[in-house]
Scaffold this motif. Structure first.
Motif, PDB file in Angstrom:
ATOM      1  N   ARG A   4     -11.581 -12.326  -1.561  1.00 39.03           N
ATOM      2  CA  ARG A   4     -12.629 -11.435  -1.083  1.00 39.03           C
ATOM      3  C   ARG A   4     -11.996 -10.174  -0.507  1.00 39.03           C
ATOM      4  O   ARG A   4     -11.100 -10.238   0.345  1.00 39.03           O
ATOM      5  CB  ARG A   4     -13.482 -12.117  -0.013  1.00 39.03           C
ATOM      6  CG  ARG A   4     -14.585 -11.245   0.562  1.00 39.03           C
ATOM      7  CD  ARG A   4     -15.339 -11.964   1.683  1.00 39.03           C
ATOM      8  NE  ARG A   4     -16.255 -11.079   2.363  1.00 39.03           N
ATOM      9  CZ  ARG A   4     -15.909 -10.228   3.327  1.00 39.03           C
ATOM     10  NH1 ARG A   4     -14.639 -10.161   3.713  1.00 39.03           N
ATOM     11  NH2 ARG A   4     -16.809  -9.444   3.911  1.00 39.03           N
ATOM     12  N   ILE A   5     -12.481  -9.016  -0.952  1.00 41.81           N
ATOM     13  CA  ILE A   5     -12.005  -7.725  -0.459  1.00 41.81           C
ATOM     14  C   ILE A   5     -13.195  -7.020   0.195  1.00 41.81           C
ATOM     15  O   ILE A   5     -14.250  -6.873  -0.424  1.00 41.81           O
ATOM     16  CB  ILE A   5     -11.430  -6.867  -1.600  1.00 41.81           C
ATOM     17  CG1 ILE A   5     -10.343  -7.629  -2.373  1.00 41.81           C
ATOM     18  CG2 ILE A   5     -10.855  -5.565  -1.048  1.00 41.81           C
ATOM     19  CD1 ILE A   5      -9.804  -6.874  -3.565  1.00 41.81           C
TER      20      ILE A   5
ATOM     21  N   VAL B 175      -7.662  -0.181  -2.426  1.00 38.84           N
ATOM     22  CA  VAL B 175      -6.984  -1.065  -3.368  1.00 38.84           C
ATOM     23  C   VAL B 175      -5.920  -0.261  -4.104  1.00 38.84           C
ATOM     24  O   VAL B 175      -6.162   0.879  -4.509  1.00 38.84           O
ATOM     25  CB  VAL B 175      -7.995  -1.665  -4.373  1.00 38.84           C
ATOM     26  CG1 VAL B 175      -7.274  -2.387  -5.503  1.00 38.84           C
ATOM     27  CG2 VAL B 175      -8.955  -2.612  -3.670  1.00 38.84           C
TER      28      VAL B 175
ATOM     29  N   TRP C 219      -4.949  -3.212  -0.279  1.00 35.58           N
ATOM     30  CA  TRP C 219      -4.984  -4.454  -1.044  1.00 35.58           C
ATOM     31  C   TRP C 219      -4.267  -4.204  -2.362  1.00 35.58           C
ATOM     32  O   TRP C 219      -4.565  -3.243  -3.079  1.00 35.58           O
ATOM     33  CB  TRP C 219      -6.427  -4.883  -1.300  1.00 35.58           C
ATOM     34  CG  TRP C 219      -7.101  -5.387  -0.061  1.00 35.58           C
ATOM     35  CD1 TRP C 219      -7.697  -4.654   0.915  1.00 35.58           C
ATOM     36  CD2 TRP C 219      -7.232  -6.763   0.329  1.00 35.58           C
ATOM     37  NE1 TRP C 219      -8.191  -5.471   1.896  1.00 35.58           N
ATOM     38  CE2 TRP C 219      -7.924  -6.769   1.565  1.00 35.58           C
ATOM     39  CE3 TRP C 219      -6.838  -7.969  -0.239  1.00 35.58           C
ATOM     40  CZ2 TRP C 219      -8.219  -7.950   2.237  1.00 35.58           C
ATOM     41  CZ3 TRP C 219      -7.131  -9.134   0.432  1.00 35.58           C
ATOM     42  CH2 TRP C 219      -7.817  -9.134   1.653  1.00 35.58           C
TER      43      TRP C 219
ATOM     44  N   GLU D 265     -15.265  -9.697  -4.841  1.00 36.35           N
ATOM     45  CA  GLU D 265     -14.269 -10.734  -5.053  1.00 36.35           C
ATOM     46  C   GLU D 265     -13.501 -10.429  -6.322  1.00 36.35           C
ATOM     47  O   GLU D 265     -14.076 -10.065  -7.356  1.00 36.35           O
ATOM     48  CB  GLU D 265     -14.939 -12.106  -5.163  1.00 36.35           C
ATOM     49  CG  GLU D 265     -13.941 -13.263  -5.233  1.00 36.35           C
ATOM     50  CD  GLU D 265     -14.621 -14.621  -5.181  1.00 36.35           C
ATOM     51  OE1 GLU D 265     -14.537 -15.355  -6.184  1.00 36.35           O
ATOM     52  OE2 GLU D 265     -15.239 -14.930  -4.142  1.00 36.35           O
TER      53      GLU D 265
ATOM     54  N   ALA E 182     -12.372  -0.974   1.851  1.00 37.90           N
ATOM     55  CA  ALA E 182     -10.925  -1.196   1.773  1.00 37.90           C
ATOM     56  C   ALA E 182     -10.328  -0.381   0.626  1.00 37.90           C
ATOM     57  O   ALA E 182     -10.986  -0.128  -0.388  1.00 37.90           O
ATOM     58  CB  ALA E 182     -10.624  -2.674   1.569  1.00 37.90           C
TER      59      ALA E 182
ATOM     60  N   VAL F  50      -3.526 -10.919  -5.768  1.00 34.21           N
ATOM     61  CA  VAL F  50      -4.347  -9.997  -4.983  1.00 34.21           C
ATOM     62  C   VAL F  50      -4.068 -10.313  -3.520  1.00 34.21           C
ATOM     63  O   VAL F  50      -4.335 -11.421  -3.066  1.00 34.21           O
ATOM     64  CB  VAL F  50      -5.846 -10.160  -5.280  1.00 34.21           C
ATOM     65  CG1 VAL F  50      -6.670  -9.223  -4.399  1.00 34.21           C
ATOM     66  CG2 VAL F  50      -6.145  -9.893  -6.762  1.00 34.21           C
ATOM     67  N   HIS F  51      -3.495  -9.381  -2.778  1.00 29.79           N
ATOM     68  CA  HIS F  51      -3.189  -9.648  -1.373  1.00 29.79           C
ATOM     69  C   HIS F  51      -3.173  -8.347  -0.582  1.00 29.79           C
ATOM     70  O   HIS F  51      -3.041  -7.257  -1.150  1.00 29.79           O
ATOM     71  CB  HIS F  51      -1.843 -10.370  -1.230  1.00 29.79           C
ATOM     72  CG  HIS F  51      -0.650  -9.540  -1.583  1.00 29.79           C
ATOM     73  ND1 HIS F  51      -0.191  -9.402  -2.873  1.00 29.79           N
ATOM     74  CD2 HIS F  51       0.193  -8.798  -0.806  1.00 29.79           C
ATOM     75  CE1 HIS F  51       0.881  -8.626  -2.892  1.00 29.79           C
ATOM     76  NE2 HIS F  51       1.128  -8.240  -1.637  1.00 29.79           N
ATOM     77  N   PHE F  52      -3.305  -8.472   0.725  1.00 32.07           N
ATOM     78  CA  PHE F  52      -3.302  -7.309   1.605  1.00 32.07           C
ATOM     79  C   PHE F  52      -1.882  -7.036   2.086  1.00 32.07           C
ATOM     80  O   PHE F  52      -1.202  -7.936   2.596  1.00 32.07           O
ATOM     81  CB  PHE F  52      -4.208  -7.543   2.816  1.00 32.07           C
ATOM     82  CG  PHE F  52      -4.338  -6.327   3.700  1.00 32.07           C
ATOM     83  CD1 PHE F  52      -5.086  -5.238   3.289  1.00 32.07           C
ATOM     84  CD2 PHE F  52      -3.688  -6.275   4.925  1.00 32.07           C
ATOM     85  CE1 PHE F  52      -5.211  -4.103   4.085  1.00 32.07           C
ATOM     86  CE2 PHE F  52      -3.798  -5.142   5.734  1.00 32.07           C
ATOM     87  CZ  PHE F  52      -4.566  -4.058   5.315  1.00 32.07           C
TER      88      PHE F  52
ATOM     89  N   VAL G 108     -13.079   0.166  -2.345  1.00 30.76           N
ATOM     90  CA  VAL G 108     -14.090  -0.855  -2.640  1.00 30.76           C
ATOM     91  C   VAL G 108     -15.455  -0.390  -2.125  1.00 30.76           C
ATOM     92  O   VAL G 108     -15.605  -0.049  -0.946  1.00 30.76           O
ATOM     93  CB  VAL G 108     -13.703  -2.209  -2.004  1.00 30.76           C
ATOM     94  CG1 VAL G 108     -14.761  -3.253  -2.280  1.00 30.76           C
ATOM     95  CG2 VAL G 108     -12.348  -2.661  -2.541  1.00 30.76           C
TER      96      VAL G 108
ATOM     97  N   ASP H 141     -18.538  -5.311  -0.416  1.00 28.66           N
ATOM     98  CA  ASP H 141     -17.759  -6.547  -0.414  1.00 28.66           C
ATOM     99  C   ASP H 141     -17.697  -7.114  -1.826  1.00 28.66           C
ATOM    100  O   ASP H 141     -18.735  -7.241  -2.495  1.00 28.66           O
ATOM    101  CB  ASP H 141     -18.402  -7.586   0.510  1.00 28.66           C
ATOM    102  CG  ASP H 141     -18.262  -7.217   1.980  1.00 28.66           C
ATOM    103  OD1 ASP H 141     -17.627  -6.191   2.281  1.00 28.66           O
ATOM    104  OD2 ASP H 141     -18.800  -7.957   2.827  1.00 28.66           O
TER     105      ASP H 141
END
Length: 412
Positions: A312-313, A319, A42, A307, A317, A33-35, A302, A305
């Motif tokens: 943490r996303i 995805v 994400w 996880e 945001a 999981v990364h931006f 999302v 907030d």
């Protein structure tokens, strides 16, 4: 975050189009999981995490723009604003509105309706093959994989067959609009074509209001949701819904057929086996859906907030749940990078999604792919890839399939 966490997917470029799966494998291992700053999303790559994103509607909303590029060039949003507003429609809709829309659309894609379509799909398949069988060679994407599902979805909706070529051109522009490595000028031109497509569909809706026919569009215009005080689709909602149905019912199925044929024709023994036993087409299709899915991922927003996999996303945001990566997760599939049409438990793949957004046209897509593949190898014995052929792909994160497929066979 480590350096790998911040840029693994930023490396996705045109150089990865032939085979994105090694990059996906690295992302699963190093930064599941990364931006991805280059795309502003994400990225989620492991099977269980992708499945969570697809099914947890409380945390991950489907509300996002599907016509507007992730990175829009100057002027693109203004051009798109001259068309119909992009209201949610099925694919990017959340409950309770999604529940209502899906119930009204699902009847058109029921198993019974799909079975009724089978003879017509066969007729269209044979007619297309008749058009190039004597040539001894053809681009199977342009002459076959694309026009077949396009003709089916146009007939189902009620679009004049004479307009199918223009509809195809417009859907190509929609792909270009949301692709990367596209110049600002080309993106703006595609945005103008998107608006033209929207206006065409709005005109079709109004024409059908005045002159109802025996087609899906007439059914949608007449559809009523009693639990919502007799609610009916507006023209703007129907434009968004028709765009979704046309694109989903034609582009993704064309990519499935093209990818399955590419994998099949790379193995002459497999092609001969399917010709001898058409039942072998079904596992071939399922393995294509797993190993090289036509829709490589799905976008979500999302809600608050959250996880996921210890990351943490933030709320709001976007995805990108990478189905192409999830389908090759060794935690879900044994020997995932091997193409094996005899694989057990092919249902583990996520190519048609999961949960409430499971593809409403999955049965029709499978029917069209099965009919296309079995008919082609039966009618053109000895068909194979042209010498030296290398399949090109569109620079698109979401959609995957060869944009050309040159094949040859002995002429009768």
């Amino acid at each position: 975050m480590t350096e790998a966490d911040t840029f693994v997917f930023d490396r996705f470029s045109a150089s990865h189009l032939d085979d994105p799966y090694p990059l996906y494998r690295r992302a699963r291992a190093e930064a599941p999981v990364h931006f991805a700053d280059a795309f502003g999303v994400w990225v989620v790559t492991r099977h269980d995490d992708v499945q969570t994103v697809l099914t947890d509607v409380e945390r991950f909303s489907s509300a996002f723009g599907i016509r507007t590029p992730l990175v829009a060039a100057d002027g693109v949003r203004e051009i798109l604003a001259t068309g119909h507003p992009e209201v949610p429609a099925l694919l990017n809709e959340d409950p309770p509105a999604h529940t209502r829309t899906r119930a009204l659309v699902a009847a058109a894609f029921s198993p019974r309706r799909t079975r009724q379509l089978a003879p017509r799909v066969q007729q269209l398949t044979d007619a297309l093959i008749d058009g190039f069988a004597d040539d001894g060679r053809a681009d199977l994407v342009g002459r076959f994989a694309l026009p077949l599902p396009l003709q089916v979805i146009c007939e189902l909706i009620g679009i004049d067959p004479a307009d199918a070529g223009q509809v195809r051109a417009w859907t190509e522009e929609l792909k270009t609009l949301t692709s990367f490595d596209v110049t600002p000028e080309r993106q703006r031109a595609a945005a103008h074509q998107s608006v033209a497509f929207e206006k065409y569909l709005a005109g079709l809706v109004e024409a059908r209001r005045a002159d109802p026919r025996d087609d899906l569009l007439t059914d949608l215009l007449a559809a009523e949701a009693p639990e919502h005080s007799g609610w009916r689709f507006s023209t703007t909602e129907l434009v968004s819904l028709l765009l979704t149905l046309i694109f989903g019912g034609h582009e993704t199925t064309a990519n499935l057929i093209g990818s399955a044929l590419l994998l099949l024709l790379r193995d002459p023994g497999l092609a001969a086996a399917v010709a001898a036993d058409p039942a072998r087409a079904d596992p071939l299709i399922e393995e294509t859906l797993r190993a090289d899915p036509p829709v490589q991922g799905s976008f979500r927003t999302v809600v608050a907030d959250t996880e996921l996999a210890g990351v943490r996303i933030p709320a709001g945001a976007q995805v990108f749940a990478v189905i192409g990566a999830a389908n090759r997760d060794p935690a879900a599939t044994t020997d995932p990078d091997t193409f094996d049409p005899g694989r057990e438990r092919p249902d583990r793949h996520l190519a048609f999604g999961r949960g409430i957004h499971f593809c409403v046209g999955a049965a029709l897509a499978r029917l069209e792919a099965r009919t296309a593949i079995t008919t082609l190898v039966r009618r053109l014995p000895g068909i194979r890839l042209a010498d030296g052929f290398h399949a090109p792909y569109l620079a698109n994160l979401l959609h995957r399939g060869p944009i050309r497929l040159d094949a040859v066979w002995p002429r009768p």
